[in-house]
Scaffold this motif. Structure first.
Motif, short mmCIF file in Angstrom:
data_model
loop_
_atom_site.label_atom_id
_atom_site.label_comp_id
_atom_site.label_asym_id
_atom_site.label_seq_id
_atom_site.Cartn_x
_atom_site.Cartn_y
_atom_site.Cartn_z
N TYR A 121 38.77 40.82 38.03
CA TYR A 121 38.66 40.85 39.49
C TYR A 121 37.21 40.66 39.91
CZ TYR A 121 43.46 42.47 39.88
OH TYR A 121 44.81 42.56 39.83
N SER A 123 34.69 40.37 43.71
CA SER A 123 34.63 41.05 45.01
C SER A 123 35.53 40.35 46.02
CB SER A 123 33.18 41.06 45.51
OG SER A 123 32.72 39.74 45.72
N TYR A 125 38.57 41.08 46.86
CA TYR A 125 39.97 41.00 46.40
C TYR A 125 40.30 39.66 45.75
CZ TYR A 125 40.65 45.15 49.28
OH TYR A 125 40.55 46.40 49.83
N ARG A 127 40.54 37.23 42.33
CA ARG A 127 40.58 37.24 40.88
C ARG A 127 39.92 35.98 40.34
NH1 ARG A 127 46.17 38.42 41.26
NH2 ARG A 127 46.58 36.42 40.27
N LEU A 220 30.54 40.82 40.74
CA LEU A 220 30.48 42.25 41.05
C LEU A 220 29.07 42.83 40.87
CD1 LEU A 220 33.80 43.53 39.46
CD2 LEU A 220 33.25 43.32 41.88
N SER A 231 37.93 46.79 43.35
CA SER A 231 38.27 46.17 42.07
C SER A 231 38.85 47.19 41.09
CB SER A 231 37.01 45.52 41.47
OG SER A 231 37.26 45.04 40.17
N ARG A 235 42.59 47.24 39.32
CA ARG A 235 42.70 47.36 37.86
C ARG A 235 43.58 48.54 37.46
NH1 ARG A 235 37.22 48.48 36.01
NH2 ARG A 235 38.25 48.70 33.99
#
Length: 352
Positions: A121, A123, A125, A127, A220, A231, A235
């Motif tokens: 993932y 930032s 939202y 992937r 990230l 994130s 997960r």
């Protein structure tokens, strides 16, 4: 002096039973009761300094041993807030997946790996696989744009058409149009190839710049703590949700004796409400607040200290419920081993 016995006999003979009861209340001529007089005063033997030193030494040794046992029990139970360090718990600080390892735990199905559904993932939202899919589709759109530009360029540069009124017949006008097209055909072809090459280079350069910019923006390492927490939540849902654990964990012991396992009901989406997922999300929040507290930023922050206490006790309730329902089954062991949860987090009273 008369003795006491003849007097008592005379009183019994004259008065009867009522006098005997009153006589029983008479005290003897002794200064102390007969029961106390018969007892001997017992004196405790005086203890020597050697005995006092030995008793004091035994007391200190007992207290020291109790402290050692208490420390060992607390270490075995773990910290009620942080827990044991695990790869997944340490990865909550960065929001990235830890190094992939083969799962050999007995609660996993045979041949099941914990990384079969690994999702990286970023930032906002996003992937990593979604980003790659979008970036791979963009060159196709770029080529379509190049083709449209070439067609438009050919239409604009086909040559200036002659004026129709300057020719006496239509055949002469069409002949002049064909002649001008034949003269400009090599020039159009040369310009068409050059334009295509230049546009391709420009679009390819812009595309590479946009790809690198998107990767840097969505990393990230450059994200805020809020994006890292989002994130971690995603997960936790993917790792502990029952839409995922139903496929990799063994069934409970009460289902092994049955001939066929019951078919799980169809889920409408990812599992976000089970106790395992909620415990994992609370652990991510607690990990963040405990790290701030360790840095000394919560020294005077009473509100966040209270929030940390509430989160710890809420996790304790959920863990008690899950242990009561699962009875130490595969889901419980998978959760405890992955998050490093100890007995101090759900047994007894927690005071921070």
């Amino acid at each position: 002096m008369l003795s006491r016995i003849p007097i008592l006999n005379c009183l019994r003979a004259q008065v009867g039973g009522q006098a005997s009861q009153n006589v029983a209340l008479l005290r003897s001529f002794s200064s102390s009761p007969s029961v106390q007089a018969s007892r001997k005063q017992k004196h405790k033997p005086r203890r020597s300094y050697r005995d006092l030193y030995a008793a004091d030494y035994r007391k200190k040794a007992n207290i020291a041993r109790q402290e050692v046992l208490k420390k060992e029990r607390s270490e075995l139970a773990g910290d009620p807030v942080k827990g044991r360090p695990t790869p997944f718990l340490e990865s909550l600080d960065t929001g990235k997946e830890p190094e992939v390892e083969v799962q050999d735990a007995p609660y996993f199905r045979q041949g099941a790996r914990g990384d079969w559904q690994k999702k990286v993932y970023l930032s906002s939202y996003v992937r990593e696989d979604e980003l790659e899919e979008v970036l791979n589709k963009s060159p196709e759109k770029s080529h379509m744009l190049i083709r449209k530009l070439n067609e438009a360029w050919q239409d604009d540069n086909a040559g200036v058409k002659p004026v129709r009124g300057s020719f006496e017949t239509d055949e002469a006008y069409e002949a002049e149009v064909r002649r001008r097209q034949e003269l400009r055909a090599p020039l159009n072809r040369i310009h068409d190839e050059e334009a295509r090459t230049l546009v391709k280079k420009r679009i390819t350069k812009d595309h590479d710049t946009a790809k690198e910019s998107l990767r840097r923006i969505l990393q990230l390492e450059n994200a805020s703590h809020k994006d890292i927490f989002h994130s971690n939540v995603l997960r936790c849902i993917d790792k502990f949700g029952r839409h995922h654990t139903d496929k990799i964990l063994k069934p409970p012991p009460n289902l092994k004796d049955q001939k066929a396992e019951p078919r799980p009901y169809a889920r409408g989406g990812p599992d976000t409400g089970s106790s395992e997922v909620q415990i994992a999300i609370l652990t991510a929040k607690i990990q963040r607040l405990s790290r701030i507290d360790q840095e000394g930023q919560l020294r005077k922050d009473k509100a966040n200290k209270r929030n940390l206490t509430l989160l710890v006790h809420r996790r304790q309730k959920l863990m008690k419920y899950l242990y009561r329902k699962e009875k130490g089954g595969p889901r419980w062991q998978h959760l405890v081993d992955t998050l490093g949860l100890g007995d101090a987090m759900w047994k007894g009273e927690i005071s921070l």
